[in-house]
Design a protein around this motif. Structure first.
Motif, short mmCIF file in Angstrom:
data_model
loop_
_atom_site.label_atom_id
_atom_site.label_comp_id
_atom_site.label_asym_id
_atom_site.label_seq_id
_atom_site.Cartn_x
_atom_site.Cartn_y
_atom_site.Cartn_z
N LYS A 10 5.48 -7.30 -4.44
CA LYS A 10 6.26 -8.46 -4.85
C LYS A 10 5.42 -9.34 -5.77
CE LYS A 10 6.54 -9.54 -0.53
NZ LYS A 10 6.77 -10.21 0.75
N PRO A 11 5.99 -9.91 -6.83
CA PRO A 11 7.42 -9.98 -7.16
C PRO A 11 7.94 -8.84 -8.05
CG PRO A 11 6.20 -11.40 -8.64
CD PRO A 11 5.19 -10.79 -7.71
N SER A 12 7.17 -7.76 -8.18
CA SER A 12 7.63 -6.63 -9.00
C SER A 12 8.88 -5.98 -8.39
CB SER A 12 6.52 -5.58 -9.09
OG SER A 12 7.00 -4.36 -9.58
N ARG A 13 9.76 -5.51 -9.25
CA ARG A 13 11.00 -4.85 -8.80
C ARG A 13 10.72 -3.49 -8.15
NH1 ARG A 13 16.18 -5.21 -10.25
NH2 ARG A 13 16.19 -2.95 -10.46
N PHE A 14 9.51 -2.96 -8.32
CA PHE A 14 9.28 -1.59 -7.86
C PHE A 14 9.49 -1.44 -6.36
CE2 PHE A 14 6.59 1.94 -6.38
CZ PHE A 14 7.29 2.96 -6.99
N MET A 15 9.18 -2.49 -5.59
CA MET A 15 9.39 -2.38 -4.14
C MET A 15 10.87 -2.16 -3.81
SD MET A 15 6.70 -4.99 -2.35
CE MET A 15 6.12 -4.09 -0.92
N PHE A 16 11.74 -2.79 -4.61
CA PHE A 16 13.18 -2.58 -4.42
C PHE A 16 13.56 -1.15 -4.80
CE2 PHE A 16 17.58 -3.05 -6.29
CZ PHE A 16 18.23 -2.97 -5.07
N GLU A 17 12.93 -0.62 -5.84
CA GLU A 17 13.20 0.77 -6.23
C GLU A 17 12.78 1.73 -5.12
OE1 GLU A 17 11.39 1.39 -10.05
OE2 GLU A 17 12.39 -0.39 -10.88
N GLY A 43 17.88 -9.61 -8.21
CA GLY A 43 19.29 -10.01 -8.14
C GLY A 43 19.78 -10.28 -6.73
N PHE A 44 18.85 -10.62 -5.79
CA PHE A 44 19.22 -10.93 -4.41
C PHE A 44 19.45 -12.43 -4.25
CE2 PHE A 44 15.76 -7.65 -3.07
CZ PHE A 44 16.50 -6.61 -3.59
N SER A 102 0.83 -1.20 0.00
CA SER A 102 0.00 0.00 0.00
C SER A 102 0.87 1.25 0.00
CB SER A 102 -0.95 0.00 1.20
OG SER A 102 -0.26 -0.22 2.41
N TYR A 103 1.92 1.27 0.81
CA TYR A 103 2.84 2.42 0.85
C TYR A 103 3.54 2.59 -0.50
CZ TYR A 103 7.01 5.14 2.12
OH TYR A 103 8.02 6.06 2.17
N CYS A 104 4.00 1.48 -1.08
CA CYS A 104 4.69 1.57 -2.37
C CYS A 104 3.73 1.98 -3.49
CB CYS A 104 5.37 0.24 -2.69
SG CYS A 104 6.75 -0.14 -1.58
N SER A 105 2.47 1.59 -3.39
CA SER A 105 1.46 2.03 -4.37
C SER A 105 1.27 3.54 -4.28
CB SER A 105 0.12 1.33 -4.12
OG SER A 105 0.23 -0.05 -4.34
N ALA A 106 1.27 4.07 -3.06
CA ALA A 106 1.13 5.52 -2.87
C ALA A 106 2.32 6.25 -3.47
CB ALA A 106 1.00 5.84 -1.38
N LEU A 107 3.53 5.72 -3.25
CA LEU A 107 4.73 6.34 -3.83
C LEU A 107 4.69 6.28 -5.35
CD1 LEU A 107 7.69 5.13 -1.55
CD2 LEU A 107 6.36 7.24 -1.41
N TYR A 108 4.23 5.16 -5.89
CA TYR A 108 4.16 5.00 -7.34
C TYR A 108 3.22 6.04 -7.95
CZ TYR A 108 3.72 2.73 -11.90
OH TYR A 108 3.73 2.46 -13.25
N LEU A 109 2.07 6.20 -7.33
CA LEU A 109 1.09 7.16 -7.85
C LEU A 109 1.58 8.60 -7.69
CD1 LEU A 109 -2.08 5.36 -6.51
CD2 LEU A 109 -1.72 6.01 -8.90
N VAL A 127 22.36 0.77 -1.77
CA VAL A 127 21.75 -0.57 -1.78
C VAL A 127 22.23 -1.31 -3.02
CG1 VAL A 127 19.63 -1.90 -1.59
CG2 VAL A 127 19.70 0.42 -0.69
N GLU A 128 23.06 -2.32 -2.84
CA GLU A 128 23.55 -3.13 -3.95
C GLU A 128 22.86 -4.49 -3.90
OE1 GLU A 128 27.78 -3.47 -4.14
OE2 GLU A 128 28.07 -1.43 -3.36
N PRO A 129 22.25 -4.93 -5.01
CA PRO A 129 21.55 -6.23 -5.01
C PRO A 129 22.42 -7.39 -4.50
CG PRO A 129 21.00 -5.02 -6.99
CD PRO A 129 22.06 -4.21 -6.28
N ALA A 130 23.70 -7.39 -4.87
CA ALA A 130 24.58 -8.50 -4.46
C ALA A 130 24.79 -8.53 -2.94
CB ALA A 130 25.93 -8.39 -5.16
N ARG A 131 24.51 -7.40 -2.27
CA ARG A 131 24.68 -7.34 -0.81
C ARG A 131 23.35 -7.44 -0.08
NH1 ARG A 131 29.82 -7.82 0.95
NH2 ARG A 131 29.40 -6.42 2.72
#
Length: 316
Positions: free
Chosen positions: A222-229, A261-262, A96-103, A238-242
């Protein structure tokens, strides 16, 4: 030593020394919530101590949940109530929080959003300054005679335990406008309840609207990448490999980690079990490999011996 250096990655069951090696290679630890650190209103044994130990050791701990039913402030209260006393608001990333940021920040919505979802989702949008259509229908209103709001620029579908046929019909009408965005907080199909019962998830409501509108929703959680963004926009470096993703559902948590990439860890206290992961590992097509966890633990409590070994080393 690189993560994975202690053996083949792919459904590998790991314990104390291997978990320690894995944690030493990671800066960001991402947890799903339900089925991983709690079941409903009961914390999973050892989970609060694991989270506290990670934070104390300087790890960045964040929580990524597809549950869109409560605003983040409510999550902070729940964490505290269940014994997670050092979790802060900025560590929580819900769909819900990430949806608000997206909008607000990505599409910069200029108009109203029609929400098929619960009050918690609506409150998260309003907190971000995203205007929502106010529902004010007469009890006997139908799609034949109800008012339709002007200037609806997006339809957002989340978990809605008060879903009505009228809401579904209205959303279908709004989506006839090709300029109106079609978003979903997540595509979780169902959630387990006690006694073997299940609760239909946001994905089942989204599927109904996809059929009636003839359109496909953009999924935020999830599983969309946007939550990571979202996480990357609020934490530096924030590095995916870490990063390490710990979850209980192959189709959301493990695929999210794979998409970003986690390295991934499946805990067996929730929805998916080892045999489910093994089927994806052994089966075809190869596209299903993203659903296979790198590592498996019975419970997040399996992390505790790794901390004890670190404490022993530091006291030597």
């Amino acid at each position: 030593m690189a993560a994975g250096a202690f053996g083949f990655k792919g459904c590998q069951k790991i314990r104390g020394p291997q978990i320690r090696t894995l944690l030493e290679a990671k800066d960001f630890i991402l947890f799903d919530c339900d089925g991983v650190i709690w079941h409903g209103e009961t914390a999973i044994t050892g989970a609060a101590k694991v989270v506290s130990s990670l934070i104390r050791r300087g790890k960045n701990v964040v929580f990524v949940t597809n549950n869109c039913t409560r605003p983040r402030e409510s999550y902070v209260h729940k964490f505290y109530r269940l014994g997670f006393t050092d979790v802060l608001l900025e560590q929580i990333f819900s769909s819900s929080y990430c949806s608000a940021l997206y909008l607000r920040d990505v599409v910069k919505i200029r108009g109203q959003v029609f929400v098929m979802g619960c009050d918690g989702l609506r409150r998260e949008l309003q907190g971000a300054g995203v205007p929502c259509v106010e529902e004010a229908d007469e009890p006997d209103a139908t799609i034949y005679d109800c008012a339709l709001a002007e200037d609806v620029k997006a339809v957002l579908v989340g978990h809605d335990d008060k879903l009505t046929f009228l809401k579904l019909a209205k959303a279908s009408c709004y989506l006839r406008d090709p300029e109106c965005l079609f978003l979903a907080t997540d595509n979780d199909p169902w959630h387990p309840l006690s006694g073997g019962r299940i609760l239909p998830g946001s994905g089942s409501l989204t599927a109904a609207l996809e059929v009636s509108s003839g359109r496909k929703a953009t999924v935020i959680g999830k599983p969309s990448r946007f939550m990571f963004e979202c996480i990357s926009s609020q934490f530096s470096g924030v590095e995916p490999a870490r990063c390490l993703m710990i979850g209980d559902r192959l189709e959301t948590d493990m695929l999210f980690g794979s998409n970003c990439g986690f390295d991934t860890v499946l805990t067996l206290t929730g929805v998916s079990q080892l045999e489910d992961a093994q089927r994806y590992l052994d089966g075809e097509p190869a596209a299903d490999r993203g659903l296979v966890p790198d590592y498996v633990v019975d419970s997040v409590a399996d992390f505790l011996p790794a901390f004890e070994e670190l404490d022993d080393e530091q006291s030597d």
